[in-house]
Design a protein around this motif. Structure first.
Motif, mmCIF file in Angstrom:
data_model
loop_
_atom_site.group_PDB
_atom_site.id
_atom_site.type_symbol
_atom_site.label_atom_id
_atom_site.label_comp_id
_atom_site.label_asym_id
_atom_site.label_seq_id
_atom_site.Cartn_x
_atom_site.Cartn_y
_atom_site.Cartn_z
ATOM 1 N N GLU A 66 -64.352 33.870 46.052
ATOM 2 C CA GLU A 66 -64.505 35.305 45.731
ATOM 3 C C GLU A 66 -64.575 36.165 46.986
ATOM 4 O OE1 GLU A 66 -68.314 35.944 43.719
ATOM 5 O OE2 GLU A 66 -69.307 35.983 45.684
ATOM 6 N N ARG A 67 -65.044 35.606 48.085
ATOM 7 C CA ARG A 67 -65.177 36.395 49.313
ATOM 8 C C ARG A 67 -63.815 36.728 49.918
ATOM 9 N NH1 ARG A 67 -70.676 35.361 50.733
ATOM 10 N NH2 ARG A 67 -71.652 35.142 48.679
ATOM 11 N N ARG A 127 -61.693 38.608 46.475
ATOM 12 C CA ARG A 127 -62.430 39.791 46.045
ATOM 13 C C ARG A 127 -62.606 39.864 44.518
ATOM 14 N NH1 ARG A 127 -65.234 40.123 49.635
ATOM 15 N NH2 ARG A 127 -65.952 42.203 49.060
ATOM 16 N N ILE A 128 -62.496 38.713 43.839
ATOM 17 C CA ILE A 128 -62.775 38.659 42.397
ATOM 18 C C ILE A 128 -64.097 37.928 42.219
ATOM 19 C CG2 ILE A 128 -62.025 37.797 40.144
ATOM 20 C CD1 ILE A 128 -59.136 37.835 41.339
ATOM 21 N N LYS A 129 -65.131 38.629 41.744
ATOM 22 C CA LYS A 129 -66.456 38.043 41.657
ATOM 23 C C LYS A 129 -66.460 36.811 40.743
ATOM 24 C CE LYS A 129 -71.203 39.656 41.511
ATOM 25 N NZ LYS A 129 -72.148 40.534 40.847
ATOM 26 N N SER A 142 -64.918 34.168 41.083
ATOM 27 C CA SER A 142 -63.535 33.742 40.892
ATOM 28 C C SER A 142 -63.413 32.258 40.526
ATOM 29 C CB SER A 142 -62.779 34.003 42.195
ATOM 30 O OG SER A 142 -61.497 33.463 42.115
ATOM 31 N N TYR A 192 -61.471 37.366 36.120
ATOM 32 C CA TYR A 192 -62.926 37.416 35.971
ATOM 33 C C TYR A 192 -63.274 36.807 34.616
ATOM 34 C CZ TYR A 192 -67.546 39.594 36.708
ATOM 35 O OH TYR A 192 -68.875 39.826 36.922
ATOM 36 N N ASN A 216 -72.097 45.358 49.947
ATOM 37 C CA ASN A 216 -71.061 45.473 48.918
ATOM 38 C C ASN A 216 -71.505 46.616 48.012
ATOM 39 O OD1 ASN A 216 -73.243 44.317 47.589
ATOM 40 N ND2 ASN A 216 -71.999 42.990 46.321
ATOM 41 N N GLU A 230 -69.061 43.951 43.040
ATOM 42 C CA GLU A 230 -68.104 43.352 43.968
ATOM 43 C C GLU A 230 -68.749 42.185 44.710
ATOM 44 O OE1 GLU A 230 -66.624 46.212 46.708
ATOM 45 O OE2 GLU A 230 -65.498 47.299 45.178
ATOM 46 N N ILE A 259 -69.259 41.410 51.179
ATOM 47 C CA ILE A 259 -68.152 41.676 52.097
ATOM 48 C C ILE A 259 -68.020 40.577 53.136
ATOM 49 C CG2 ILE A 259 -67.769 43.191 54.105
ATOM 50 C CD1 ILE A 259 -68.145 45.478 51.933
ATOM 51 N N GLU A 277 -63.074 45.376 55.265
ATOM 52 C CA GLU A 277 -63.747 45.650 53.978
ATOM 53 C C GLU A 277 -65.049 46.415 54.216
ATOM 54 O OE1 GLU A 277 -64.272 41.644 52.845
ATOM 55 O OE2 GLU A 277 -62.149 41.302 52.511
ATOM 56 N N CYS A 306 -65.950 50.005 52.647
ATOM 57 C CA CYS A 306 -67.209 50.168 51.896
ATOM 58 C C CYS A 306 -68.034 51.307 52.505
ATOM 59 C CB CYS A 306 -67.976 48.851 51.936
ATOM 60 S SG CYS A 306 -69.539 48.884 51.067
#
Ligand SMILES: [Fe+2]
Length: 569
Positions: A29-30, A33-35, A37, A255, A534, A538, A541, A546, A550
């Motif tokens: 996910e890092r 960027r999909i929490k 994931s 997600y 973050n 999300e 970061i 990023e 942010c």
């Protein structure tokens, strides 16, 4: 011995262990960027290898935290099943997978013609592949980071994994032996997640909010109301299994959202009785049932040492209650206990299977992710025409800004694995004013007002702030705040007078320690409010670019990237 751990379920992740030492660990996910994931953690594997200058050819063992020989990893490691010789469900699972694949022609085609990028991850012919069961991987993450080979009870609890929801282990002399295993019908994790979904958050994501809401409800007011929704335990054994029905998974742009029919029924109770009292009852039930499991097994095993892992142990209040009983002498909770920590657990198990006599080291930090040099960061800043200054003493500079009640994003060194910012990808603010919690919620995190923020405090000052304290490096246990400190640091004291702290040791993170120390010299409080870098919803970061995005997307005052300071003045 180079061991690569690869977890491909939700919260997919990869880790690398060299001669028993964890050198890299990161969740996919890092990068994407999909929490939470799910799927194949290509980018995480790539990072693990690159960080040590290795390729797949250098890997001796691949450890997969799943018993199922067929998983989505088959797409990643083409040819893996030619090597696989054991596994009781191999034949039947293969049959069903092949049947399914006949129906999914595109998937077959995709497997036969792997893109060049993915071909980089093919396993070498000399690499051994081992499957470590899901809960054993959780158990290994707890025991093999506990700092001792001494006898201890290891307990794992989560929603479910490899058909178990709770497991009990005897750990001794470098070996784990399973004493008890409970199935789907014993899942306290699913119960707590169903309540979370009924209240209005996501199953598998919002459980911390339910826990945060608990002190706003009245304990025992609704005692018994949720009785038909959870399994029950007595003397370490299950006396009532709950039928949860089917687990429904809905994937929305990568997600995963989970749903059980119970959530519909519990929602009716939430509508009738209010979410606060329902949250309080769910927390009471969780604590009561966990006690009914854990302590009888500790007595049976005649040990006061307890190590825990699995997603349920993200519940800092449960961990506090266990600690406060006084029945536990050594209390280890793995700092990344949910499924993102499985890659490390499987890799550790593979290592200790090969070297059972090896020493067990205490894990005290989770700085296993990517880092960026001053040179790399300056290139990024210049390319974006941003105004910045370079400072000689970033901790001292940040401390002055924080003493002036500014909001500072603090981006330093290696990114944390695990869910908590531990001073390398953090948003910081003074905890000395109560309104600061609302300021961070309204201007930066855009999240629910009732949720508490965690503090980071100097390890040397822990007894000034915490009742009944012990080392706490991961914000994984709450402690009651000393009465004389409650109005000194109001922004981080929760409604039940608890704190969820990180005690910061100089030898583990000197820059962060110096920052808090300088802040203490200026204000008298050696403690800061610390929340992850973050915005709500999300992942934490990872990359400087990023962090910059942010910074300009919310109300933070300063961003400090290594030695570079950006300001909105
Ligand atoms: Fe799990």
């Amino acid at each position: 011995m180079n061991i690569l751990g690869v977890h491909a379920g939700h919260d997919s992740s990869a880790s690398l262990i060299i001669d028993g030492k964890i050198v890299a660990d990161v969740a996919e996910e890092r990068f994407n960027r999909i929490k939470h994931s799910p799927g194949l953690p290509f980018r995480s594997i790539e990072y693990c290898l690159r960080s040590q200058g290795l390729s797949m050819n250098d890997i001796d063992v691949i450890a997969i935290p799943s018993q199922s020989p067929i998983s989505s990893l088959s797409l990643l490691f083409e040819g893996i099943y030619k090597k696989e010789t054991k596994g009781p469900t191999l034949k039947s699972t293969l049959k069903s997978v092949l049947k399914k694949e006949k129906e999914e022609k595109t998937r077959i085609r995709w497997q036969q013609e792997l893109p060049l990028y993915i071909q980089k991850f093919k396993i070498a012919s000399h690499t051994k592949v081992v499957h470590i069961e899901h809960h054993q991987s959780h158990a290994a993450s707890a025991y093999y980071t506990s700092g001792t080979r001494e006898k201890q009870l290891v307990v794992t609890m989560d929603g479910h994994g490899d058909e178990s929801s709770i497991t009990i282990w005897r750990a001794e002399d470098g070996k784990l032996s399973c004493l008890k295993r409970f199935g789907y019908g014993a899942s306290l994790g699913w119960f707590y997640s169903n309540v979370t979904e009924a209240i209005g958050w996501m199953h598998g994501d919002g459980e911390g909010k339910t826990m945060g809401l608990d002190p706003y409800g009245k304990r025992d007011k609704l005692k018994g109301l949720l009785d038909s929704f959870y399994p029950k335990f007595k003397n370490g054994e299950i006396i009532y299994e709950h039928d949860f029905g089917d687990l429904n998974v809905y994937n929305e742009n990568g997600y995963n959202q989970y749903h059980f029919r119970d959530a519909d029924e519990i929602k009716k109770l939430v509508d009738k009785y209010g979410r606060e009292d329902i949250a309080a009852e769910a927390q009471r039930v969780l604590e009561e049932q966990c006690f009914n499991i854990i302590f009888p097994w500790m007595e049976k095993e005649k040990t006061q040492n307890l190590s825990c892992s699995g997603g349920i142990f993200l519940n800092v209040k449960l961990n506090q209650r266990i600690w406060e009983t006084g029945k536990v002498k050594l209390h280890t909770i793995y700092g990344n206990p949910a499924d993102a920590g499985l890659a490390v657990g499987a890799a550790l198990q593979a290592y200790y299977d090969a070297k059972p006599e090896a020493p067990i080291h205490l894990m005290r930090d989770l700085y296993y992710g990517p880092e960026y040099s001053n040179e790399e960061i300056e290139v990024i800043l210049k390319a974006r025409n941003l105004k910045y200054t370079k400072v000689d003493n970033a901790p001292q500079h940040a401390a002055k800004l924080l003493a002036d009640n500014k909001i500072v994003a603090w981006f330093q060194g290696r990114m944390e694995s695990g869910p908590r910012a531990l001073g390398n990808r953090s948003i910081l603010m003074s905890a000395n004013r109560s309104e600061n919690k609302d300021i961070i919620n309204a201007k930066v995190k855009f999240r629910e007002a009732f949720r508490p923020f965690c503090p980071s405090l100097l390890w040397e000052k822990r007894e000034d702030y915490l009742e009944n304290c012990r080392d706490e490096f991961f914000m994984i246990t709450s402690f009651t705040c000393k009465p004389e400190k409650r109005n000194k640091i109001p922004a981080v004291v929760h409604a039940d007078h608890t704190l969820r702290p990180q005690t910061v040791k100089k030898e583990l993170n000197e820059r962060y320690w110096s920052l808090i120390n300088e802040f203490g010299k200026l204000t008298g409080e050696y403690l800061l409010m610390n929340t992850s870098l973050n915005v709500m919803g999300e992942p934490m970061i990872n990359h400087p670019r990023e962090a910059i995005r942010c910074f300009y997307d919310n109300g933070m005052d300063y961003l400090i990237l290594n030695d570079f300071v950006l300001s909105k003045d």
